[in-house]
Design a protein around this motif. Sequence first.
Motif, PDB file in Angstrom:
ATOM      1  N   PHE A 446       0.837  -1.203   0.000  1.00  0.00           N
ATOM      2  CA  PHE A 446       0.000   0.000   0.000  1.00  0.00           C
ATOM      3  C   PHE A 446       0.874   1.256   0.000  1.00  0.00           C
ATOM      4  CE2 PHE A 446      -2.229   3.431   2.119  1.00  0.00           C
ATOM      5  CZ  PHE A 446      -3.493   3.407   1.535  1.00  0.00           C
ATOM      6  N   VAL A 447       1.952   1.235   0.772  1.00  0.00           N
ATOM      7  CA  VAL A 447       2.811   2.423   0.893  1.00  0.00           C
ATOM      8  C   VAL A 447       3.468   2.745  -0.450  1.00  0.00           C
ATOM      9  CG1 VAL A 447       4.874   3.377   1.979  1.00  0.00           C
ATOM     10  CG2 VAL A 447       3.228   2.083   3.340  1.00  0.00           C
ATOM     11  N   MET A 450       1.088   4.181  -2.936  1.00  0.00           N
ATOM     12  CA  MET A 450       0.788   5.595  -2.699  1.00  0.00           C
ATOM     13  C   MET A 450       1.957   6.486  -3.125  1.00  0.00           C
ATOM     14  SD  MET A 450      -2.266   5.437  -1.617  1.00  0.00           S
ATOM     15  CE  MET A 450      -2.406   3.957  -2.639  1.00  0.00           C
ATOM     16  N   VAL A 538      -4.881  -0.149   5.232  1.00  0.00           N
ATOM     17  CA  VAL A 538      -5.021   1.242   4.814  1.00  0.00           C
ATOM     18  C   VAL A 538      -4.571   2.187   5.930  1.00  0.00           C
ATOM     19  CG1 VAL A 538      -6.652   3.027   4.111  1.00  0.00           C
ATOM     20  CG2 VAL A 538      -6.856   0.701   3.187  1.00  0.00           C
ATOM     21  N   LEU A 539      -5.022   1.931   7.152  1.00  0.00           N
ATOM     22  CA  LEU A 539      -4.671   2.819   8.269  1.00  0.00           C
ATOM     23  C   LEU A 539      -3.162   2.791   8.534  1.00  0.00           C
ATOM     24  CD1 LEU A 539      -7.631   2.050  10.720  1.00  0.00           C
ATOM     25  CD2 LEU A 539      -7.342   4.035   9.230  1.00  0.00           C
ATOM     26  N   GLY A 541      -0.833   1.775   6.466  1.00  0.00           N
ATOM     27  CA  GLY A 541      -0.130   2.246   5.283  1.00  0.00           C
ATOM     28  C   GLY A 541      -0.110   3.756   5.186  1.00  0.00           C
ATOM     29  N   VAL A 542      -1.240   4.405   5.485  1.00  0.00           N
ATOM     30  CA  VAL A 542      -1.289   5.872   5.454  1.00  0.00           C
ATOM     31  C   VAL A 542      -0.332   6.448   6.487  1.00  0.00           C
ATOM     32  CG1 VAL A 542      -2.744   7.868   5.935  1.00  0.00           C
ATOM     33  CG2 VAL A 542      -3.628   5.985   4.532  1.00  0.00           C
ATOM     34  N   THR A 543      -0.276   5.835   7.666  1.00  0.00           N
ATOM     35  CA  THR A 543       0.618   6.316   8.718  1.00  0.00           C
ATOM     36  C   THR A 543       2.082   6.211   8.294  1.00  0.00           C
ATOM     37  OG1 THR A 543      -0.982   5.602  10.392  1.00  0.00           O
ATOM     38  CG2 THR A 543       1.279   6.017  11.117  1.00  0.00           C
ATOM     39  N   PHE A 545       3.219   5.989   5.239  1.00  0.00           N
ATOM     40  CA  PHE A 545       3.466   6.864   4.094  1.00  0.00           C
ATOM     41  C   PHE A 545       3.727   8.299   4.554  1.00  0.00           C
ATOM     42  CE2 PHE A 545       1.759   9.829   0.884  1.00  0.00           C
ATOM     43  CZ  PHE A 545       2.635   9.546  -0.160  1.00  0.00           C
ATOM     44  N   LEU A 546       2.966   8.768   5.513  1.00  0.00           N
ATOM     45  CA  LEU A 546       3.164  10.134   6.017  1.00  0.00           C
ATOM     46  C   LEU A 546       4.475  10.264   6.788  1.00  0.00           C
ATOM     47  CD1 LEU A 546      -0.492  10.940   7.183  1.00  0.00           C
ATOM     48  CD2 LEU A 546       0.660  11.697   5.083  1.00  0.00           C
ATOM     49  N   ARG A 548       7.199   8.322   6.184  1.00  0.00           N
ATOM     50  CA  ARG A 548       8.158   7.480   5.479  1.00  0.00           C
ATOM     51  C   ARG A 548       9.591   7.988   5.584  1.00  0.00           C
ATOM     52  NH1 ARG A 548       5.249  10.478   2.074  1.00  0.00           N
ATOM     53  NH2 ARG A 548       6.270  11.694   0.423  1.00  0.00           N
TER      54      ARG A 548
END
Length: 799
Positions: A446-447, A450, A538-539, A541-543, A545-546, A548
Motif C-alpha cells: 500500500f505504501v 501511494m 489502509v490505516l 499504510g497511510v501512517t 506513508f506520512l 516514510r
Amino acid sequence: MLTINIAIILPFLAAMFIIIFLRNFRQFHIGWLVLLIPGLLFFLIFQHIPAIANGQTFTNQFNWIPSYNINFLTYLDGLNMIFGLLITGIGTLVVLYSIYYLSTDQSLISFYIYLLLFMGSMLGVVFSDHLMMLYVFWELTSISSFLLIAYWYQRKGSRYGARKALMITVLGGFAMLAGFLMLYVVTGTFSIREIIDSSAMIKSHPLLLPIISLILLGAFTKSAQFPFHTWLPDAMEAPTPISAYLHSATMVKAGIYIIARFTPVFGGVEFWFWAVTSVGLFTLFWASLTAIRQTDLKALLAYSTVSQLGFIITLFGIGSLSFHPNIHVDTNTILYTQAIFAALFHLVNHSTFKGALFMIVGIIDYQIGTRDLRRLGGLIAFMPITFTIALIGSFSMAGLPPFNGFLSKEMFFTAMLSLKEFNIFSVESVATLFPVIAWIASIFTFVYSMMIVFQTFFGTYKEHPTANPKEPPFGMLLPPITLGLLVILIFFFPNMLSDYILKPAVYSVFATANLEPFGTITLWHGFSKELMMTIGVVLAGVTIFLLRSYFKKIYILFPQMLSFDTIYNRSLEFGDWFAKEITNRYMTGYLRHYMAYIFLVFMVLLGGSLYFLDAFSFTTQNDQSVGPFSWILAGTIAIAGMSIIFAQSRLTAIVFNGYIGFAIAMFFVIFKAPDLALTQLVVETVTTALFLLCYYFLPEWEKVPRRINWVNIIISISVGTIFTLIALSVNSGRLFDSISTFYEHADELAGGNNIVNTILGDFRAFDTMLEVIVLFIAGIGVYTMIKFKQTKGASKIED
C-alpha cells in the motif's frame, strides 16, 4: 491441432522474414507490421475459449528426433491458455506502445526481431507437452531476454543487467534440466501429461526431493524469487516496453507456470509445500519492504513485481495442500476457491495493472526526462489522463476497491487465514505467523503504491530543462488505457473471467470435472476478517506513508555489505581473481608444460578409470608370432626415438625422425599393405624435406647443458605403457566380429580388387571427399595470405 503449432512458429518465421527482406527497410515504422503478429495470435487463441470452457483440450504431435523420443508435442488446456492470452494480448499492446515510445533512428529492426524471438519462445514454454522441448524454449527466453535487456548496449548498466539476468536464469535452467532428466529416469517419458498421470510413482521414488529442488531452482530464478531476485531490478535498464512485457506479464510468469503445471505432480508433498510457500511469502515481504526505499520509479516497480510474484507463488504453495490424501472435500472447497483460483486470478490482475504502470512510468520518463521521485511532483495539472491510469493501476496493486486487485487480495487473505484449519505438515504451527507476514507485506505494498501516485502527481511541479509536461500522443496512451479499463471491468464483471478462463485453468490443475466448489465471485462479503485486515492495511499504510522519511531509517539496520547485489558482485570479482590465478599458473608459455598437463590428465582419467573398472585384461594366445625382422625393426625404431633426445644437431634429429617414418613404412610392407607403405614413404619424404627447409632459416643450434628431467621421463613411460595396455586390452576384448570381414567382399560390393583403394574410393567416399575439401580450403587460405602479403608489400612500395 495446428493452431498452437502456428502460434509458436509464426513469431520465429516473422523474425526470419524481417531479417531476410526488411533488414534495410526504412520507409515507415516496422512496428506496424510486427503488430499484426501478436494480434493474430491473440485471436487464434481467443477463439478456443468456448471449447476450453467446456472442458476440451487440444493436442498435436510432430516427430522431431523420434530415435531419442524427442518430438514436437503441444498441448492446449485452461492453464496454458491463460498464459497464451497474456503473452499475445499484452504483447499486442506493448508493440503498439513501442511504436510511439521508440524513435525511428534507433535500431528498430533488432528490437522487433528480439521481441518476436522472445514471444515465440514464451509460447513454446507454455504450450510444450515435452520436457526437452520446453527446456529448449526456456533457454531461448533467457537468450532473447538478454538481447532485449541489452538493447541499449552502449550503456554500461544495460550490459551489466543483461549479463546478470542471463547468468542467474541460465544457471537455474541447467538445474531444471537435471530435474527433467531425473523425471525421465523415474517415469520413462518426457510427456508432461504422462508425468502428471505418474505422480503417485514419482512421490514414492528416492529421487523425489532432488527432482523438486532442481525444478524449483529453475522456477525461482526465472520468477526472481528470493534470493535470486537481484537480477530483476538491474534488468530495468531495458527500454520501458520491454520492462512492461518481460518483467510484468510474461518472462517472470514462466516460473509461475512451471510451479502451476507441476503442482499436480508434487502437490501434497511436504517439501514442495514448505519450499514454495515459504520462499513465496518471504519474497513477498522482503521485496515490498525494499520497494519503499527506492527513488527510481522503475526500480520501485521492479521490486513490487518481485513482491507480487511472491504473492502468487505463495497461493500456489497453499493450494498444493489440496493434493494431500488427508484433505477432505469440505476443506478442499476452501483451497479450491482461495488458493489456486486466487493465484490464477491475481496472475491476470497483476498483468493488467502492472503492465499499465510500467507504461505510465515510460510516459513520464519520455515526457519529463526523469524517473526520480525526488525530482517529480505536480504532474496532475499537466497529465490528467496519465494520472488517472496511474491511480487505477496503483490502487489496484494496493488492493483497494473498485479495482480487480482488491478481489484477489481478499482471496489471498482468506487462504492465509484458512491455514489454521489444517493439521498436516505442522501447518498449525505457522497458522498465525503466515497471515501476519502477509498483512505486513500488504501494508508495504500500500505504501509504495501511494508513493507512485502522490509523489509523482501531487505537490509542487519541479522544472526540468528537457521536460515536456503534457500528455503524450494518444497512440502511446491507448495501451495503458486499455489495461486500466480491464482493471475496472474485471472488478465489476469478475465472473465472466472466472467462468470462461479461470475455472477451466483450475480444472486443468486439479483434473476434476467437479466445478461446483468454485461458486461465484462477489464484490461484498460483509464485515469479514479479510475486510478488517484491509482496513488495517489502509490505516497502517497511510501512517507509514506520512512518516516514510523516518521509517526509511530502518534500512540502516541492513548493512550494504550484506546485500545480495554486493554478494553477487563480490562473487564475480572472486571468480575473476580465482580464474586469473589458476590460468597464470598453467599458462606458462612453454609447449612442453602444456603437453605435460595433457598427458597427466590423460593418465589420471583414462588410466585410472580403466584400472578401477578392471579393464586391463589381455591375452596373447590368439596373436600371430612376431618374426625376427619385425623385432629388429621395432628395436631400431625405439633406438632412433631415444637418439633424437641426445642429438647434437638439428640435422641428426631430422635424420633419426625420418628413419622412424621410413621404418613404419617397412612395417606396412610386412603387413602386406603396399598402398599404405607407398603413402607413408611419400608423406615421410615430403615431411623430412619440409623439416630441412624450415630449420635452414632458424638460428644456429645453441648447445646448452642437458639436465635429466625425471618427471618428463616418468610421464613419457607412463603414457607409452597405458597406450600399450589399452591396445592389448582392446585386441583381446573383442565383443563383435571384426569389420574387416565385410571388406573381404570388396570385389562383389564395389567392383574393386584392391581393398584399400575400394575403402577410400567407395566405402569412405564421403569422408575422402570432405578431406579433399579441407585441403582445398587450406590451399585457398594459403593462396589468399600470399596474395594479401604481396599486395600489402606493393602498397608499401608505392607509398
